[in-house]
Structure formats: C-alpha cells, structure tokens
Design a protein around this motif. Structure first.
Motif, PDB file in Angstrom:
ATOM      1  N   PRO A  30       0.807  -1.231   0.000  1.00  0.00           N
ATOM      2  CA  PRO A  30       0.000   0.000   0.000  1.00  0.00           C
ATOM      3  C   PRO A  30       0.836   1.275   0.000  1.00  0.00           C
ATOM      4  O   PRO A  30       0.444   2.267  -0.609  1.00  0.00           O
ATOM      5  N   ASP A  31       2.001   1.245   0.664  1.00  0.00           N
ATOM      6  CA  ASP A  31       2.875   2.425   0.641  1.00  0.00           C
ATOM      7  C   ASP A  31       3.351   2.711  -0.778  1.00  0.00           C
ATOM      8  O   ASP A  31       3.364   3.865  -1.224  1.00  0.00           O
ATOM      9  N   SER A  32       3.755   1.671  -1.492  1.00  0.00           N
ATOM     10  CA  SER A  32       4.234   1.875  -2.858  1.00  0.00           C
ATOM     11  C   SER A  32       3.108   2.352  -3.773  1.00  0.00           C
ATOM     12  O   SER A  32       3.338   3.160  -4.682  1.00  0.00           O
ATOM     13  N   LEU A  33       1.892   1.899  -3.513  1.00  0.00           N
ATOM     14  CA  LEU A  33       0.749   2.348  -4.319  1.00  0.00           C
ATOM     15  C   LEU A  33       0.428   3.813  -4.046  1.00  0.00           C
ATOM     16  O   LEU A  33       0.082   4.565  -4.971  1.00  0.00           O
ATOM     17  N   ILE A  34       0.528   4.234  -2.782  1.00  0.00           N
ATOM     18  CA  ILE A  34       0.321   5.646  -2.450  1.00  0.00           C
ATOM     19  C   ILE A  34       1.385   6.491  -3.138  1.00  0.00           C
ATOM     20  O   ILE A  34       1.096   7.563  -3.685  1.00  0.00           O
ATOM     21  N   GLU A  36       3.035   5.784  -5.899  1.00  0.00           N
ATOM     22  CA  GLU A  36       2.739   5.825  -7.336  1.00  0.00           C
ATOM     23  C   GLU A  36       1.591   6.779  -7.638  1.00  0.00           C
ATOM     24  O   GLU A  36       1.626   7.503  -8.650  1.00  0.00           O
ATOM     25  N   ASP A  37       0.604   6.796  -6.777  1.00  0.00           N
ATOM     26  CA  ASP A  37      -0.526   7.709  -6.957  1.00  0.00           C
ATOM     27  C   ASP A  37      -0.074   9.159  -6.834  1.00  0.00           C
ATOM     28  O   ASP A  37      -0.496  10.028  -7.613  1.00  0.00           O
ATOM     29  N   PHE A  42       1.348  14.422  -9.355  1.00  0.00           N
ATOM     30  CA  PHE A  42       2.197  15.596  -9.167  1.00  0.00           C
ATOM     31  C   PHE A  42       3.375  15.705 -10.129  1.00  0.00           C
ATOM     32  O   PHE A  42       4.055  16.738 -10.137  1.00  0.00           O
ATOM     33  N   SER A  43       3.633  14.692 -10.921  1.00  0.00           N
ATOM     34  CA  SER A  43       4.824  14.720 -11.773  1.00  0.00           C
ATOM     35  C   SER A  43       4.827  15.888 -12.740  1.00  0.00           C
ATOM     36  O   SER A  43       5.893  16.361 -13.161  1.00  0.00           O
ATOM     37  N   LYS A  44       3.656  16.395 -13.076  1.00  0.00           N
ATOM     38  CA  LYS A  44       3.556  17.521 -14.020  1.00  0.00           C
ATOM     39  C   LYS A  44       3.810  18.868 -13.350  1.00  0.00           C
ATOM     40  O   LYS A  44       3.824  19.908 -14.026  1.00  0.00           O
ATOM     41  N   ASP A  45       4.018  18.889 -12.034  1.00  0.00           N
ATOM     42  CA  ASP A  45       4.053  20.146 -11.277  1.00  0.00           C
ATOM     43  C   ASP A  45       5.458  20.637 -10.971  1.00  0.00           C
ATOM     44  O   ASP A  45       5.648  21.478 -10.087  1.00  0.00           O
ATOM     45  N   PHE A  60      -2.648  16.411  -0.050  1.00  0.00           N
ATOM     46  CA  PHE A  60      -2.736  15.049  -0.563  1.00  0.00           C
ATOM     47  C   PHE A  60      -2.926  14.045   0.573  1.00  0.00           C
ATOM     48  O   PHE A  60      -3.576  13.002   0.401  1.00  0.00           O
ATOM     49  N   PHE A  61      -2.371  14.371   1.742  1.00  0.00           N
ATOM     50  CA  PHE A  61      -2.434  13.464   2.890  1.00  0.00           C
ATOM     51  C   PHE A  61      -3.610  13.736   3.824  1.00  0.00           C
ATOM     52  O   PHE A  61      -3.739  13.049   4.845  1.00  0.00           O
TER      53      PHE A  61
END
Length: 285
Positions: A30-34, A36-37, A42-45, A60-61
């Motif tokens: 679940p940590d890795s999925l969070i 990735e999400d 945010f990668s575009k920011d 986000f949190f």
C-alpha cells in the motif's frame, strides 16, 4: 532552488540512490501504491513554486490516520517508509521529500528513499538508532547545515532561549531502544550536550506572533516550543494561509488524522497549556 543548490542535491540523490540499494527498507505494498498515486498526480508540477508544491502535498495526505511511533518497528535501525499512517514528524518529512523529488525531477521510489534518508538521519546516513535526528532542534540544525532549510526564527521576532534539552536521556524507559541499551543512552547524552552547546534554541514567543505572522509563508515548517522539562518542541506542522488568516496543516494526535487546523496559529498556541512559542524553518528553494 537555485541552480547550484539544485545541482548539489541532484548529485546527493544520485549518490545516495546507489548506496541505499544495499540497505533494507521497510515498507508495504500500500505504501508503494500511495507513492505511485502521488507521482501520477504531481509529476507535471515540477515548475510550480516549492511553497505551492508542499501545500498541495500536505493536502494530498488529508484524512490519512495519525499513528505514533511508526519508526520504532524494527530492532535494528533501518529506513521505515509509511505513507499510510503519519505522525507529525513523518508527515512534515514526507511533505518536504515528496515535494523535493518532484522539483528535482528524480521520481523513482529509490530516489524518494534516498532523500528521506538524507533528511531523517545525521549526515544523511543510517548508522544505528542514534543517527536518526530525534530532537526537532537537532533535525533543523543538521538540515540547515545540509542547506535543506533555514531557521528564520531570529529574523522574525525570535529570541534565544536557555533550556537544557535532555528529555530522552532522563526518560529512557519511554524509548525501547534506550531503556536496555547503555551504549545508545550514552550516545544520546552526547547528542544532547551538543544541542545544548549551540545556543541555537530560538523561539518566537506567543506574544510576538501577531506582529510577525505576516513574515511566515505558505509551506514554512512550524515547530511548537514546549514548557515540558528537557524537551525542545512538542509538535511540528506546515504553515498555511487561509482566508488571510494563518493556520497550519498537521498530523493531529487529537483528531487522529491529517487536518487543516481550524484554529488560527495564534489561537492554537494560546489554547495550549504547554506551548511557549514557535520556531520557523523555511525550505530553501
């Protein structure tokens, strides 16, 4: 961050990324999925101001559960990644680190783990329990040396406070890695002596917050100084301006989740029995 500092940090992340591959990292699927999400959203920011990035990351949190002592799950010190459950410190750390990897453009999970190690540990290296930066004042001091942040408290109404920081060594039974470990306890005492020798405990008293709050920016790290014997700070959060009033976002032990604090910063401090003021740490960008 300016070009030189950005280059330095990219070099650090690259070096640490190659180093951390040989170390154990504790995390769950679940940590890795969070993660990735987060990257997906945010990668575009990358070009956004860091202050905006860190606020958006904090949001986000929102509503993620507050859970204490998530870093104490291993007998041997190792990097703990827990994006499902946060305490006030791991919340702030993750907001800084996640915002940083977006800014740096190095977004692999290994890059994230490298920067988290760099911020969480003395000299950016895991070397036993005492290499973790347990005291907020020590965390800020070490990360200022690394040029991650700047303690601006003295510039906006802060005063040097004389206080003997020794809570961990005087309460070893409260820490499972201290209560039966004389070597760790002796090392913690040395760290406390070093903290106390710096004369760098700078606090903006509650009475000075109204006159200086205008100089606190979105995304600044707020540390809440405490009257508790031997302890420097009892809580950390991220400054957030809402409707022209200064609030903050934090992992709240009272609300049991990450929230935008409804009280203003000033009202929150006034309502606390133990708060003596605040310190402000600004992320370099």
């Amino acid at each position: 961050m300016n070009i030189l500092r950005n280059t330095i940090f990219l070099f650090i992340i690259f070096t640490l990324s190659n180093t951390i591959k040989g170390q154990d990292i504790i995390y769950s699927k679940p940590d890795s999925l969070i993660y990735e999400d987060y990257i997906k959203n945010f990668s575009k920011d990358k070009e956004k101001p860091f202050s905006e990035l860190i606020i958006n990351t904090a949001k986000f949190f929102l509503n993620k559960p507050y859970v204490a002592s998530t870093l104490e799950v291993s007998e041997n010190e190792t990097l703990i990644v827990n994006l499902r459950e946060l305490d006030c410190t791991t919340f702030v750390e993750n907001c800084i680190v996640l915002s940083g990897i977006i800014k740096f453009g190095r977004q692999s999970f290994n890059d994230y783990c490298s920067l988290l190690t760099y911020i969480r540990y003395r000299a950016g290296e895991i070397d036993g329990y005492t290499s973790r930066l347990h005291y907020t004042s020590d965390w800020a001091y070490e990360n200022e040396k690394k040029e991650v942040l700047k303690n601006i408290s003295g510039e906006i109404g802060g005063q040097v406070i004389a206080k003997n920081i020794n809570f961990m060594s005087t309460h070893p039974q409260s820490y499972k890695h201290l209560k039966d470990n004389k070597e760790n306890l002796a090392q913690i005492k040395k760290i406390e002596d070093s903290i106390n020798s710096r004369k760098a405990y700078i606090v903006i008293p509650i009475s000075a917050i109204p006159a200086n709050s205008k100089d606190i920016q979105n995304g600044d790290i707020i540390a809440f100084a405490t009257s508790a014997d031997g302890l420097d700070y009892s809580h950390v959060s991220i400054a957030y301006w809402e409707n022209e009033q200064l609030h903050f976002i934090h992992a709240s032990s009272r609300m049991k989740k990450v929230v935008i604090e409804q009280k203003t910063l000033l009202d929150y401090c006034k309502s606390s029995k133990n708060c003596t003021g605040i310190s402000i740490f600004r992320i370099n960008n």
